[in-house]
Design an enzyme around this catalytic site. Structure first.
Site, PDB file in Angstrom:
ATOM      1  CG  HIS A   1      -1.844  -1.025   1.172  1.00 18.18           C
ATOM      2  ND1 HIS A   1      -2.884  -1.223   0.307  1.00 18.18           N
ATOM      3  CD2 HIS A   1      -2.365  -1.893   2.020  1.00 18.18           C
ATOM      4  CE1 HIS A   1      -3.713  -2.207   0.468  1.00 18.18           C
ATOM      5  NE2 HIS A   1      -3.307  -2.772   1.441  1.00 18.18           N
TER       6      HIS A   1
ATOM      7  CG  ASP B   1      -2.926  -8.282   0.498  1.00 17.18           C
ATOM      8  OD1 ASP B   1      -2.181  -8.766   1.564  1.00 17.18           O
ATOM      9  OD2 ASP B   1      -3.997  -7.556   0.661  1.00 17.18           O
TER      10      ASP B   1
ATOM     11  CG  HIS C   1      -6.517  -5.136   1.728  1.00 16.77           C
ATOM     12  ND1 HIS C   1      -6.265  -5.888   2.601  1.00 16.77           N
ATOM     13  CD2 HIS C   1      -7.594  -4.609   2.272  1.00 16.77           C
ATOM     14  CE1 HIS C   1      -6.795  -6.167   3.387  1.00 16.77           C
ATOM     15  NE2 HIS C   1      -7.911  -5.124   3.313  1.00 16.77           N
TER      16      HIS C   1
ATOM     17  CG  ASP D   1      -5.099  -9.909   3.242  1.00 17.39           C
ATOM     18  OD1 ASP D   1      -4.883 -10.293   2.098  1.00 17.39           O
ATOM     19  OD2 ASP D   1      -4.793  -8.731   3.467  1.00 17.39           O
TER      20      ASP D   1
HETATM   21  N1  Q9C Z   1      -9.270  -1.117  10.664  1.00 18.04           N
HETATM   22  C1  Q9C Z   1      -2.673  -5.050   4.103  1.00 18.04           C
HETATM   23  O1  Q9C Z   1      -3.101  -6.337   4.089  1.00 18.04           O
HETATM   24  N2  Q9C Z   1      -8.033  -0.996   6.685  1.00 18.04           N
HETATM   25  N3  Q9C Z   1      -3.220  -4.057   4.445  1.00 18.04           N
HETATM   26  C2  Q9C Z   1      -8.473  -1.917   7.688  1.00 18.04           C
HETATM   27  C3  Q9C Z   1     -10.031  -1.882   9.742  1.00 18.04           C
HETATM   28  C4  Q9C Z   1      -6.565  -1.322   6.269  1.00 18.04           C
HETATM   29  C5  Q9C Z   1      -4.454  -4.039   4.792  1.00 18.04           C
HETATM   30  C6  Q9C Z   1      -9.872  -1.248   8.357  1.00 18.04           C
HETATM   31  C7  Q9C Z   1      -6.426  -2.695   5.681  1.00 18.04           C
HETATM   32  C8  Q9C Z   1      -5.017  -2.722   5.062  1.00 18.04           C
HETATM   33  C9  Q9C Z   1      -0.878  -5.038   3.709  1.00 18.04           C
HETATM   34 ZN    ZN Z   2      -4.220  -7.284   2.492  1.00 18.97          ZN
END
Ligand code: Q9C
Ligand code: ZN
Length: 341
Positions: A159, A195, A197, A284
């Site tokens: 990210h 991933d 995301h 994830d």
């Molecule tokens: N607080 C990776 O998997 N938002 N990053 C989550 C809950 C961010 C995930 C909301 C998710 C980032 C590397």
């Molecule tokens: Zn992720």
């Protein structure tokens, strides 16, 4: 397969994030790595090796110097005002505002972040440097002739933009690795990001370049973080037109739908004929992940690894996300085992 790992990630701990408007312990926590090491050890997937120091020059090839200076001094700036608790931003830039680095600590956190996912504590910068060195040591191995390696990076990276942290990511380890492969003689590098995301940072870093193909399979940004990048019509720009491919999938997607996207992404990689593949490996996508909405099950990761192996290219795996701590080790080990078989 050599596994590159150091316990320096442990310094990035005790941090927090915002969940449903509340401050909660971070999902991106050290136990993730412990569970991956446990599963890798039980399966005899390969020896652990320590990363070697590569300095900041390879990091500065994908990140701005002002941003890296901020990351390296952020905890000091935060604490010299007497704040002895984890650092989080609470301001951000809106479209139309000026792109200027303020002098004060809260202004700098606002300038260099896009969410409250990148909490900084005393050991964060050392862990971030160690994660970049972990990826770069993986590049050394694969550029040196090993068919594959696993860079067990933590914190993750995909990210992070050229000058922006977010989504638990500070330095974009996969982008640093891809650039390093280019600098070590690879003509074309493919990044395959599996991933859950969208890897917005990796996409942005290489968006106008034809020498790094970026393919992403991820939660549809109409529903899912990072919301403002990852749409299917983002195909690259300028000289990079045609060298970015997004496969957004709706919440609830199971392995049937997900593996069709993997097949399409792998077809793009094969048509590109890269010298090397960097896999941004997030697990994830798992059905029990606490912050994600896909329905993959543990045996599916064996098939993912096998499909990536069928690309028949030197392959560096770089760890990204995965927050179901009980299963993260099994899912990562299954991916690597599927690749090796
Ligand atoms: N607080 C990776 O998997 N938002 N990053 C989550 C809950 C961010 C995930 C909301 C998710 C980032 C590397
Ligand atoms: Zn992720």
């Amino acid at each position: 397969m050599k596994i590159i790992h150091t316990d320096r990630h442990l310094g990035h701990s005790g941090h927090v994030e915002l969940m449903n408007g509340r401050v909660v312990p971070a999902f991106e926590k050290p136990e993730r790595v412990a569970m991956i090491l446990k599963a890798i050890g039980e399966r005899n997937l390969g020896p652990l090796i320590e990363p070697t120091a590569h300095g900041l020059d390879p990091v500065l090839k994908v990140h701005d110097a002002n941003y890296i200076r901020f990351l390296s001094t952020a905890w000091q700036l935060w604490t010299e005002d007497g704040r002895d608790f984890p650092a989080l931003p609470s301001f951000w830039r809106a479209p139309g505002m000026r792109y200027i680095e303020p002098e004060t600590v809260d202004g700098k956190f606002a300038h260099f972040s896009f969410d409250a996912g990148c909490c900084i504590v005393a050991g964060t910068w050392d862990a971030v440097q160690a994660a970049a060195d972990t990826a770069l040591t993986g590049v050394d191995l694969v550029a040196g002739g090993e068919k594959t390696a696993f860079a067990l990076c933590r914190p993750p990276g995909h990210h992070a933009h050229q000058a922006t942290m977010g989504g638990y990511c500070f330095v974009n380890n996969a982008a640093v690795a891809a650039q390093s492969f280019r600098d070590r003689g690879a003509a074309r590098v493919a990044v395959l990001d599996v991933d859950y995301h969208h890897g917005n940072g990796t996409q942005a870093i290489f968006y106008e370049r034809p020498d790094v193909l970026v393919c992403n399979i991820h939660g549809d940004p109409r529903q899912e973080f990072p919301y403002f990048l990852g749409y299917a019509d983002e195909t690259g720009a300028g000289a990079g037109e045609g060298f970015n491919a997004n496969f957004p999938l709706r919440w609830g997607t199971d392995f049937g739908g997900w593996s069709a996207a993997l097949e399409a992404a792998c077809a793009r990689v094969e048509a590109y004929a890269p010298d090397v593949v960097v896999v941004s490996l997030g697990v994830d996508t798992y059905k029990e992940d606490p912050i994600s909405q896909f329905k993959l099950d543990s045996p599916d990761y064996l098939k993912i690894g096998a499909r990536i192996a069928k690309l028949a290219k030197p392959t560096l795996f770089v760890m990204e996300g995965g927050y179901a701590v009980e299963a993260i080790g099994i899912n990562v080990a299954n991916t690597l085992e599927g690749f090796l078989q």
